[in-house]
Design an enzyme around this catalytic site. Structure first.
Site, mmCIF file in Angstrom:
data_model
loop_
_atom_site.group_PDB
_atom_site.id
_atom_site.type_symbol
_atom_site.label_atom_id
_atom_site.label_comp_id
_atom_site.label_asym_id
_atom_site.label_seq_id
_atom_site.Cartn_x
_atom_site.Cartn_y
_atom_site.Cartn_z
ATOM 1 N N ASP A 12 0.841 -1.186 0.000
ATOM 2 C CA ASP A 12 0.000 0.000 0.000
ATOM 3 C C ASP A 12 0.877 1.237 0.000
ATOM 4 O O ASP A 12 1.938 1.255 0.612
ATOM 5 C CB ASP A 12 -0.898 -0.011 1.240
ATOM 6 C CG ASP A 12 -1.915 1.109 1.233
ATOM 7 O OD1 ASP A 12 -2.491 1.383 0.159
ATOM 8 O OD2 ASP A 12 -2.130 1.717 2.294
ATOM 9 N N ASN A 60 -9.328 -1.131 -4.775
ATOM 10 C CA ASN A 60 -8.502 -0.702 -5.903
ATOM 11 C C ASN A 60 -9.269 -0.628 -7.221
ATOM 12 O O ASN A 60 -8.826 0.031 -8.157
ATOM 13 C CB ASN A 60 -7.281 -1.613 -6.073
ATOM 14 C CG ASN A 60 -6.298 -1.510 -4.926
ATOM 15 O OD1 ASN A 60 -5.697 -2.486 -4.527
ATOM 16 N ND2 ASN A 60 -6.120 -0.319 -4.377
#
Length: 119
Positions: A12, A60
């Site tokens: 991340d 995402n």
């Protein structure tokens, strides 16, 4: 014997890292892939049995389509170039999660990498 048996990493912040360095989000994703390769090498060196890289979450999918395509192309290119090397290093590649939403081409590459490294 290494007492660490399993390392799991949530990948991340690579896009934000790229922007912070006055580059693109995609340059951050490329840097994240380089970091993942270094982690794989250290995992082998330190005889850690399992490594889980959490690389793409359901959140995402909210990203721009161009960025999603870039991320999946990074994965495809990595697997095409590195699957044999992973296999030679005794690494079993296994994609965790649903393949249903992915392109047929990516699924083919994922399944091929899993097959080659199954032992």
């Amino acid at each position: 014997m290494n007492p660490i048996n399993h390392v799991a990493i949530i990948m991340d912040g690579n896009g934000r890292w790229g922007l912070k360095k006055k580059k693109s989000r995609n340059s951050g994703h490329k840097a994240g892939l380089n970091t993942a390769e270094n982690i794989i090498k250290h995992t082998i060196k330190n005889k850690i049995k399992f490594l889980t890289l959490y690389a793409f979450s359901t959140e995402n999918w909210k990203r721009p389509q161009k960025e999603i395509s870039f991320l999946f192309n990074l994965l495809k290119d990595f697997l095409i170039k590195k699957t044999d090397q992973l296999n030679k290093n005794g690494i079993k590649f296994k994609m965790i999660g649903s393949k249903k939403i992915l392109s047929k081409n990516l699924v083919k590459i994922l399944l091929n990498s899993e097959k080659i490294t199954k032992s």
